[in-house]
Design a protein around this motif. Structure first.
Motif, mmCIF file in Angstrom:
data_model
loop_
_atom_site.group_PDB
_atom_site.id
_atom_site.type_symbol
_atom_site.label_atom_id
_atom_site.label_comp_id
_atom_site.label_asym_id
_atom_site.label_seq_id
_atom_site.Cartn_x
_atom_site.Cartn_y
_atom_site.Cartn_z
ATOM 1 N N PHE A 145 0.830 -1.198 0.000
ATOM 2 C CA PHE A 145 0.000 0.000 0.000
ATOM 3 C C PHE A 145 0.869 1.254 0.000
ATOM 4 C CE2 PHE A 145 -2.471 -3.362 1.973
ATOM 5 C CZ PHE A 145 -3.679 -3.270 1.291
ATOM 6 N N ASP A 146 0.346 2.309 -0.643
ATOM 7 C CA ASP A 146 1.037 3.599 -0.635
ATOM 8 C C ASP A 146 0.926 4.272 0.732
ATOM 9 O OD1 ASP A 146 1.654 3.881 -3.611
ATOM 10 O OD2 ASP A 146 -0.522 3.576 -3.647
ATOM 11 N N ARG A 147 -0.225 4.097 1.361
ATOM 12 C CA ARG A 147 -0.484 4.736 2.648
ATOM 13 C C ARG A 147 -1.237 3.744 3.546
ATOM 14 N NH1 ARG A 147 2.527 7.584 0.313
ATOM 15 N NH2 ARG A 147 2.390 9.852 -0.059
ATOM 16 N N ILE A 148 -0.918 3.760 4.842
ATOM 17 C CA ILE A 148 -1.638 2.955 5.826
ATOM 18 C C ILE A 148 -1.982 3.851 7.002
ATOM 19 C CG2 ILE A 148 -1.569 0.976 7.400
ATOM 20 C CD1 ILE A 148 0.383 -0.391 5.488
ATOM 21 N N ILE A 149 -3.233 3.794 7.443
ATOM 22 C CA ILE A 149 -3.686 4.565 8.598
ATOM 23 C C ILE A 149 -4.299 3.597 9.602
ATOM 24 C CG2 ILE A 149 -5.899 5.101 7.473
ATOM 25 C CD1 ILE A 149 -5.864 7.790 8.982
ATOM 26 N N VAL A 150 -3.917 3.738 10.865
ATOM 27 C CA VAL A 150 -4.404 2.862 11.925
ATOM 28 C C VAL A 150 -5.173 3.717 12.917
ATOM 29 C CG1 VAL A 150 -3.785 1.112 13.632
ATOM 30 C CG2 VAL A 150 -2.335 1.437 11.613
ATOM 31 N N THR A 151 -6.434 3.361 13.161
ATOM 32 C CA THR A 151 -7.277 4.176 14.044
ATOM 33 C C THR A 151 -7.496 3.496 15.391
ATOM 34 O OG1 THR A 151 -9.315 3.268 13.124
ATOM 35 C CG2 THR A 151 -8.425 5.232 12.058
ATOM 36 N N ALA A 152 -6.494 2.730 15.827
ATOM 37 C CA ALA A 152 -6.476 2.124 17.160
ATOM 38 C C ALA A 152 -5.016 2.090 17.599
ATOM 39 C CB ALA A 152 -7.071 0.717 17.127
ATOM 40 N N ALA A 153 -4.804 2.139 18.908
ATOM 41 C CA ALA A 153 -3.448 2.302 19.421
ATOM 42 C C ALA A 153 -2.729 0.969 19.590
ATOM 43 C CB ALA A 153 -3.482 3.036 20.754
ATOM 44 N N ALA A 154 -1.493 0.922 19.110
ATOM 45 C CA ALA A 154 -0.621 -0.228 19.295
ATOM 46 C C ALA A 154 0.562 0.197 20.167
ATOM 47 C CB ALA A 154 -0.121 -0.726 17.945
ATOM 48 N N GLU A 155 1.199 -0.765 20.832
ATOM 49 C CA GLU A 155 2.365 -0.415 21.639
ATOM 50 C C GLU A 155 3.538 -0.008 20.755
ATOM 51 O OE1 GLU A 155 3.487 -2.823 24.905
ATOM 52 O OE2 GLU A 155 1.431 -3.218 25.534
ATOM 53 N N ASP A 156 3.612 -0.584 19.568
ATOM 54 C CA ASP A 156 4.617 -0.237 18.565
ATOM 55 C C ASP A 156 3.938 -0.301 17.204
ATOM 56 O OD1 ASP A 156 7.210 -0.193 20.171
ATOM 57 O OD2 ASP A 156 6.462 -2.203 20.646
ATOM 58 N N PRO A 157 4.481 0.385 16.199
ATOM 59 C CA PRO A 157 3.917 0.227 14.855
ATOM 60 C C PRO A 157 3.926 -1.252 14.458
ATOM 61 C CG PRO A 157 5.444 2.065 14.907
ATOM 62 C CD PRO A 157 5.574 1.372 16.239
ATOM 63 N N PRO A 158 2.770 -1.819 14.115
ATOM 64 C CA PRO A 158 2.693 -3.260 13.869
ATOM 65 C C PRO A 158 3.579 -3.724 12.712
ATOM 66 C CG PRO A 158 0.509 -2.308 14.170
ATOM 67 C CD PRO A 158 1.464 -1.165 14.024
ATOM 68 N N GLY A 159 4.402 -4.732 12.979
ATOM 69 C CA GLY A 159 5.311 -5.261 11.970
ATOM 70 C C GLY A 159 4.627 -5.727 10.702
ATOM 71 N N PRO A 160 3.517 -6.501 10.801
ATOM 72 C CA PRO A 160 2.850 -6.951 9.575
ATOM 73 C C PRO A 160 2.381 -5.792 8.695
ATOM 74 C CG PRO A 160 2.075 -8.203 11.466
ATOM 75 C CD PRO A 160 2.897 -7.084 12.009
ATOM 76 N N LEU A 161 1.996 -4.680 9.320
ATOM 77 C CA LEU A 161 1.541 -3.525 8.541
ATOM 78 C C LEU A 161 2.720 -2.797 7.895
ATOM 79 C CD1 LEU A 161 -1.240 -2.085 10.880
ATOM 80 C CD2 LEU A 161 -1.432 -3.795 9.068
ATOM 81 N N LEU A 162 3.804 -2.642 8.634
ATOM 82 C CA LEU A 162 4.992 -2.020 8.055
ATOM 83 C C LEU A 162 5.488 -2.818 6.856
ATOM 84 C CD1 LEU A 162 6.939 -1.012 11.289
ATOM 85 C CD2 LEU A 162 5.918 0.553 9.614
ATOM 86 N N ALA A 163 5.364 -4.144 6.935
ATOM 87 C CA ALA A 163 5.801 -5.000 5.828
ATOM 88 C C ALA A 163 4.943 -4.796 4.582
ATOM 89 C CB ALA A 163 5.766 -6.466 6.258
ATOM 90 N N GLN A 164 3.700 -4.326 4.764
ATOM 91 C CA GLN A 164 2.779 -4.126 3.640
ATOM 92 C C GLN A 164 2.812 -2.697 3.099
ATOM 93 O OE1 GLN A 164 -1.141 -5.784 4.671
ATOM 94 N NE2 GLN A 164 -0.088 -7.352 5.863
ATOM 95 N N LEU A 165 3.698 -1.868 3.642
ATOM 96 C CA LEU A 165 3.835 -0.480 3.198
ATOM 97 C C LEU A 165 4.906 -0.400 2.112
ATOM 98 C CD1 LEU A 165 2.922 2.468 3.838
ATOM 99 C CD2 LEU A 165 4.850 2.581 5.454
ATOM 100 N N LYS A 166 4.588 0.267 1.008
ATOM 101 C CA LYS A 166 5.557 0.432 -0.076
ATOM 102 C C LYS A 166 6.754 1.259 0.399
ATOM 103 C CE LYS A 166 2.514 0.380 -4.151
ATOM 104 N NZ LYS A 166 1.953 1.218 -5.233
ATOM 105 N N THR A 167 7.891 1.023 -0.216
ATOM 106 C CA THR A 167 9.015 1.936 -0.032
ATOM 107 C C THR A 167 8.600 3.305 -0.576
ATOM 108 O OG1 THR A 167 10.603 0.138 -0.235
ATOM 109 C CG2 THR A 167 11.429 2.371 -0.589
ATOM 110 N N GLY A 168 8.805 4.334 0.227
ATOM 111 C CA GLY A 168 8.299 5.659 -0.115
ATOM 112 C C GLY A 168 6.929 5.933 0.475
ATOM 113 N N GLY A 169 6.340 4.921 1.123
ATOM 114 C CA GLY A 169 5.008 5.050 1.693
ATOM 115 C C GLY A 169 5.008 5.657 3.087
ATOM 116 N N ILE A 170 3.806 5.974 3.563
ATOM 117 C CA ILE A 170 3.621 6.607 4.868
ATOM 118 C C ILE A 170 2.570 5.839 5.655
ATOM 119 C CG2 ILE A 170 2.783 8.673 6.077
ATOM 120 C CD1 ILE A 170 3.827 10.336 3.740
#
Length: 215
Positions: A145-170
């Motif tokens: 994905f180009d962009r990922i938005i999470v509307t619930a709080a995690a203790e750290d940015p979730p690894g599985p979601l970071l893995a699905q973020l494109k290089t250059g993504g936010i």
């Protein structure tokens, strides 16, 4: 329900600007999406106050200024594909749909997905795909994905979601203990690693694994 009158809309946009939302495309998207459609009963009358309000399944709709700040921080362009974790009322996804090419949104409560879909259909937002699922694992079949938005709080940015973020993504995500004030952070994925910006203190429900009891 009819939308807000001109004076209410003007006050709403002024309040957003006063809280740091200056990006014109974000303001236009928030002006175009009636928050009242995503609220039920007595709370619909308070749709244009800058406060979080209750929705079904014990959840809340975030206050407009937080929605605006998160949207602005994402820096969405018209060619972007966005993943949202936590559909909630659907308000955030509807605003993103005005800015992005496609929005995928996942929610663990089936009732919320059903209610949000009704509003998406009412607003003719054909570029939103809403699914019932465990958002903590993202949506690998549609990644990256180009962009990922999470509307619930995690203790750290979730690894599985970071893995699905494109290089250059936010990614924009609230981080911190669920019973304390969290920090809204923006993560940029670069060729050399991850860059973090702290944006502001926030308070969100915790990011939970599994599906809601109503599913």
């Amino acid at each position: 329900m009819t939308g807000p009158d001109a004076e209410t809309k003007m006050q709403f946009l002024y309040a957003l600007r006063s809280r740091g939302i200056m990006e014109q495309s974000v303001l236009e998207a928030m002006e175009a999406v009636d928050r009242g459609l995503f609220l039920r009963g007595i709370f619909a009358a308070r749709a244009y106050e800058d406060v979080p309000l209750p929705i079904s399944c014990g959840q809340t709709i975030s206050q407009p200024s937080v929605v605006g700040l998160m949207t602005q921080a994402l820096e969405v362009s018209p060619r972007d594909t966005v993943l949202e974790i936590g559909t909630g009322s659907g308000y955030q996804a509807a605003i993103l749909a005005k800015l992005a090419r496609r929005v995928y949104t996942i929610e663990r409560h089936a009732r919320l997905v059903h209610e949000a879909r009704q509003v998406f259909n009412q607003l003719h937002l054909a570029n939103i795909t809403s699914l019932v699922g465990d958002g903590s694992f993202g949506m690998p079949e549609q990644a990256p994905f180009d962009r990922i938005i999470v509307t619930a709080a995690a203790e750290d940015p979730p690894g599985p979601l970071l893995a699905q973020l494109k290089t250059g993504g936010i990614m924009v995500v609230p981080v911190g203990q669920s019973d304390a004030v969290q920090t809204l952070i923006r993560v940029r994925k670069t060729e050399t690693g991850l860059e973090y910006d702290e944006l502001r203190p926030v308070r969100f429900v915790p990011l939970l694994e599994g599906l809601g009891k109503d599913t």
